[in-house]
Enzyme design. Structure first.
Site, PDB file in Angstrom:
ATOM      1  N   HIS A 119      11.982  29.009 -33.905  1.00 38.79           N
ATOM      2  CA  HIS A 119      10.989  29.062 -32.840  1.00 38.79           C
ATOM      3  C   HIS A 119      10.780  27.708 -32.167  1.00 38.79           C
ATOM      4  O   HIS A 119      10.847  26.656 -32.790  1.00 38.79           O
ATOM      5  CB  HIS A 119       9.646  29.581 -33.378  1.00 38.79           C
ATOM      6  CG  HIS A 119       9.078  28.729 -34.484  1.00 38.79           C
ATOM      7  ND1 HIS A 119       8.302  27.622 -34.249  1.00 38.79           N
ATOM      8  CD2 HIS A 119       9.171  28.843 -35.830  1.00 38.79           C
ATOM      9  CE1 HIS A 119       7.931  27.081 -35.401  1.00 38.79           C
ATOM     10  NE2 HIS A 119       8.448  27.809 -36.382  1.00 38.79           N
ATOM     11  N   ASP A 120      10.576  27.766 -30.862  1.00 42.84           N
ATOM     12  CA  ASP A 120      10.245  26.599 -30.036  1.00 42.84           C
ATOM     13  C   ASP A 120      11.364  25.573 -29.946  1.00 42.84           C
ATOM     14  O   ASP A 120      11.139  24.440 -29.520  1.00 42.84           O
ATOM     15  CB  ASP A 120       8.967  25.911 -30.542  1.00 42.84           C
ATOM     16  CG  ASP A 120       7.779  26.841 -30.578  1.00 42.84           C
ATOM     17  OD1 ASP A 120       7.322  27.274 -29.499  1.00 42.84           O
ATOM     18  OD2 ASP A 120       7.300  27.176 -31.683  1.00 42.84           O
ATOM     19  N   GLY A 137      12.293  25.215 -36.768  1.00 45.42           N
ATOM     20  CA  GLY A 137      11.451  25.250 -35.586  1.00 45.42           C
ATOM     21  C   GLY A 137      11.311  23.898 -34.919  1.00 45.42           C
ATOM     22  O   GLY A 137      11.407  22.848 -35.564  1.00 45.42           O
TER      23      GLY A 137
END
Length: 255
Positions: A119-120, A137
């Site tokens: 994520h991100d 992440g």
């Protein structure tokens, strides 16, 4: 162009010529650009935007909820550019509201089998991630980065433009632009000279980068002293990119 066993949500937006293979599932809030081919047994979950000429192979999971325990179902996104190749078993997760709210992948990237992008993350253009590379992440990859198979990058790390990691590298700090690393824990091993030559860097630029690397890694200087000397001696965009990537480090550079 859509196999009769595929499930495409009515709220998905697919260009007219998109191909969807057998038993694939395309969820709502998914947008897929022209010329794209989604292979068999692929799951694409939204909100996700896939650019033109995307190629996704079987068993990939694209745009799934992230694995962050703080994630509470917010409508975060995954956005990809054009001409990306996503090979078998790749997992690409959407962002979190605690960070950017978006996982971003640029254009012309090759993600080989079983790569994970957490994520991100921000992946630039023209990157190659070999088999089973894992990005935790909040990782950022610069353009034309190359990550060898079975390597893992710790969360919040930055990996510079045209840097290269050998296979099996465990990367827990930031990697400056153009640097070649390897090992567990990863250590610097000079410049990615082959990559620089292949991409048409001038002799002047390669010589300046070689001397700049020596100042940071081989002359016993502090990072600040090395950067000051580089700034005083060189005014090339390539050396500027090298020093900028070091100054932007938040976790400290591999050294």
């Amino acid at each position: 162009m859509i196999h009769p066993t595929a499930i495409v949500d009515p709220k998905a937006r697919l260009a007219e010529d998109v191909e969807v293979g057998p038993f694939s599932v395309i969820g709502p809030d998914v947008e897929i650009g022209a010329g794209s081919v989604i292979g068999p047994h692929v799951v694409v979950k939204g909100p996700t935007v896939l650019g033109e000429r995307t190629r996704i192979f079987q068993f990939a999971s694209v745009g799934e909820d992230c694995q962050d325990k703080k994630y509470a179902g917010e409508p975060t996104r995954l956005v990809m550019g054009d001409d990306n190749v996503i090979r078998e078993g790749v997992t690409l997760h959407r962002g979190t509201v605690q960070d950017r709210g978006e996982t971003t992948i640029g254009s012309r990237n090759l993600l080989m089998a079983y790569v994970h992008v957490g994520h991100d993350c921000v992946v630039g253009n023209d990157c190659i991630l070999a088999n089973q590379v894992t990005l935790a992440g909040h990782v950022t990859l610069g353009d034309a980065a190359i990550i060898g198979g079975l390597s893992a990058i710790h969360q919040f790390c930055h990996f510079g433009t045209q840097a290269m990691a050998g296979g099996g590298s465990i990367i827990t700090k930031d990697t400056p632009a153009y640097v070649m690393i390897n090992g567990n824990p990863a250590q610097p091993h000079g410049l990615n000279l082959v990559g620089l030559k292949r991409r048409g860097f001038s002799r002047e630029a390669i010589k300046a980068l070689t001397e700049s690397y020596k100042k940071v890694y081989r002359q016993g200087l502090t990072v600040d002293q090395a950067l000051a000397e580089i700034d005083a001696e060189y005014a090339l965009p390539e050396t500027q990119a090298f020093t900028d990537s070091i100054r932007a480090s938040t976790r400290g550079i591999l050294r």
